[in-house]
Design a protein around this motif. Sequence first.
Motif, PDB file in Angstrom:
ATOM      1  N   ASN A  82       0.848  -1.186   0.000  1.00 56.69           N
ATOM      2  CA  ASN A  82       0.000   0.000   0.000  1.00 56.69           C
ATOM      3  C   ASN A  82       0.886   1.240   0.000  1.00 56.69           C
ATOM      4  O   ASN A  82       1.948   1.271   0.626  1.00 56.69           O
ATOM      5  CB  ASN A  82      -0.902   0.037   1.242  1.00 56.69           C
ATOM      6  CG  ASN A  82      -1.823  -1.172   1.299  1.00 56.69           C
ATOM      7  OD1 ASN A  82      -2.616  -1.376   0.408  1.00 56.69           O
ATOM      8  ND2 ASN A  82      -1.689  -1.974   2.355  1.00 56.69           N
ATOM      9  N   ALA A  83       0.470   2.254  -0.692  1.00 60.63           N
ATOM     10  CA  ALA A  83       1.207   3.518  -0.719  1.00 60.63           C
ATOM     11  C   ALA A  83       0.224   4.649  -0.968  1.00 60.63           C
ATOM     12  O   ALA A  83      -0.830   4.454  -1.583  1.00 60.63           O
ATOM     13  CB  ALA A  83       2.293   3.497  -1.789  1.00 60.63           C
ATOM     14  N   GLY A  84       0.577   5.850  -0.458  1.00 59.76           N
ATOM     15  CA  GLY A  84      -0.301   6.989  -0.659  1.00 59.76           C
ATOM     16  C   GLY A  84       0.447   8.300  -0.546  1.00 59.76           C
ATOM     17  O   GLY A  84       1.493   8.389   0.103  1.00 59.76           O
ATOM     18  N   TYR A  85      -0.109   9.324  -1.191  1.00 61.77           N
ATOM     19  CA  TYR A  85       0.477  10.664  -1.134  1.00 61.77           C
ATOM     20  C   TYR A  85      -0.672  11.656  -1.006  1.00 61.77           C
ATOM     21  O   TYR A  85      -1.711  11.515  -1.676  1.00 61.77           O
ATOM     22  CB  TYR A  85       1.288  10.965  -2.381  1.00 61.77           C
ATOM     23  CG  TYR A  85       1.660  12.428  -2.513  1.00 61.77           C
ATOM     24  CD1 TYR A  85       2.736  12.951  -1.785  1.00 61.77           C
ATOM     25  CD2 TYR A  85       0.923  13.277  -3.337  1.00 61.77           C
ATOM     26  CE1 TYR A  85       3.066  14.294  -1.885  1.00 61.77           C
ATOM     27  CE2 TYR A  85       1.256  14.611  -3.438  1.00 61.77           C
ATOM     28  CZ  TYR A  85       2.327  15.126  -2.715  1.00 61.77           C
ATOM     29  OH  TYR A  85       2.651  16.459  -2.812  1.00 61.77           O
ATOM     30  N   THR A  86      -0.477  12.670  -0.142  1.00 58.02           N
ATOM     31  CA  THR A  86      -1.514  13.682   0.086  1.00 58.02           C
ATOM     32  C   THR A  86      -0.889  15.069   0.121  1.00 58.02           C
ATOM     33  O   THR A  86       0.168  15.264   0.737  1.00 58.02           O
ATOM     34  CB  THR A  86      -2.244  13.422   1.416  1.00 58.02           C
ATOM     35  OG1 THR A  86      -2.762  12.099   1.414  1.00 58.02           O
ATOM     36  CG2 THR A  86      -3.386  14.405   1.593  1.00 58.02           C
ATOM     37  N   TYR A  87      -1.547  16.000  -0.542  1.00 59.09           N
ATOM     38  CA  TYR A  87      -1.139  17.405  -0.467  1.00 59.09           C
ATOM     39  C   TYR A  87      -2.269  18.191   0.187  1.00 59.09           C
ATOM     40  O   TYR A  87      -3.418  18.125  -0.277  1.00 59.09           O
ATOM     41  CB  TYR A  87      -0.857  17.961  -1.855  1.00 59.09           C
ATOM     42  CG  TYR A  87      -0.543  19.444  -1.830  1.00 59.09           C
ATOM     43  CD1 TYR A  87       0.755  19.881  -1.537  1.00 59.09           C
ATOM     44  CD2 TYR A  87      -1.532  20.401  -2.090  1.00 59.09           C
ATOM     45  CE1 TYR A  87       1.054  21.234  -1.506  1.00 59.09           C
ATOM     46  CE2 TYR A  87      -1.243  21.747  -2.061  1.00 59.09           C
ATOM     47  CZ  TYR A  87       0.048  22.165  -1.761  1.00 59.09           C
ATOM     48  OH  TYR A  87       0.343  23.504  -1.726  1.00 59.09           O
ATOM     49  N   ILE A  88      -1.950  18.899   1.278  1.00 59.90           N
ATOM     50  CA  ILE A  88      -2.945  19.698   1.997  1.00 59.90           C
ATOM     51  C   ILE A  88      -2.593  21.162   1.799  1.00 59.90           C
ATOM     52  O   ILE A  88      -1.497  21.612   2.150  1.00 59.90           O
ATOM     53  CB  ILE A  88      -2.966  19.350   3.499  1.00 59.90           C
ATOM     54  CG1 ILE A  88      -3.290  17.854   3.669  1.00 59.90           C
ATOM     55  CG2 ILE A  88      -3.987  20.204   4.226  1.00 59.90           C
ATOM     56  CD1 ILE A  88      -3.227  17.386   5.085  1.00 59.90           C
ATOM     57  N   GLY A  89      -3.499  21.921   1.249  1.00 62.74           N
ATOM     58  CA  GLY A  89      -3.190  23.320   0.929  1.00 62.74           C
ATOM     59  C   GLY A  89      -3.939  24.323   1.798  1.00 62.74           C
ATOM     60  O   GLY A  89      -5.111  24.140   2.108  1.00 62.74           O
TER      61      GLY A  89
END
Length: 445
Positions: A82-89
Amino acid sequence: MNYWQSKDLGSKYFFLVLICCNISLSFAQESLASAKIIKFDEAILLGLQNNKQLKIANTNLAIANENLSQAKTAKLPRVGVNAGYTYIGDPKLYEGFYESNITVDYFNHTGFANIVSAMPIYSGGAINERIEQQKLLNQMQESAVKMTEADVKNAITEQYFTLEKLYRQIEVTKQNIINTDLRISQLKSRVNNGQNLKSDLLRTELQQSNFKVSVFRSTNTIELISNYLDILIGFPTNTILKPEVAESMLPTENINLQQSLEEAFLNREEIKRAEVGIKISESSLSLTKSGFRPNINANLILNTEYPAQWPSYVNILNYWAAGLSLSWDVSSFYTLKHRVSGDKLEIDKSNIALEVTKDQISTEVKNAYVRYAESKENIKTYKKDVELSMSNYKIVKSRYDNDFALISEIVDAELQLNNSRISLVNANLDLIIQYYSLQYAMGKL
């Protein structure tokens, strides 16, 4: 006046029938002249190589082998990535009911990755039972292939020698046509000289017409049987076949009924399938009972997170974890009891099916044995008939040559002789067919 008109119409109809028969016979001879000669062993080999039903059975066996390989993978560990990437602006914190806000300063790129692995340690025996059950299903498919092979051989054998019977019948019937041609030419001169009645000539011509119709029908039947054989062995369906049968193919083996039954119970795939069916039912019961037991798995996790937490400073968290997990469906103690009872009934049903199969095979073997023995006795009878018909023909011919017998008597004697020859030919070929039918019933084909 009406009498002569009816007689004239009858004569015209009779000659029309003769013309049609002659045309049909010529077409029949042309179609058989181009027939492809095929040996018995060649037909069997082609059937095993090209028969579509056999190809389907072999494909089903290949599918069963793949299913067995799939069942064995249940023992292997399960691995998931499993892998994930998140950008919070532009995050903001609000005070009150959106009265004021503060911009939060933090690292707004986050990501994670983990590898999760689980391996079964104990599953109540369910995995092993499923593998064993799939092995039994493989055996069922192997039996299906062998049964299909036997069915194909049996069908080819029956059609092959039936085809030969038709060719032999045509040969004898053509001899009848030649004989009646000779008698008709003799009768015409005798009728003109007043030695015989017109009715004798018409009767002989009618016999010849029947012979030609018989040849035409036999030729059509040859085309139909050839078409069926073409399908069985993989030839183009418009190929007319001609068997090549030698006298050495006549079986001389003495077969004992009790021995035939013993070999059938030992060799027939239907019995083996029924026995495997019992094992499958027992395996289903064991599989159901495995539901009463717990499942234990070993687990391993490798994990990384970036950043690991707020506030704004950047850090990375890596860790691994290992452990055991246990699951136990306690409700199975009372929910599976009906399935267990049903599986036990299936075992009883499978045992009964085995006995029914044995009874059916026993009946098949006895019928085939009786027909085989009957065919051997029929040959003796028809040989005697040929001898008697030949003696009768010689006597009548001698009387006819000395003007002591009517031409209708010599025609009848010839017809009786040729019919007895056809019966003997059919009896010989029936003996071959019944022999192979008995071999099929014994599971040796």
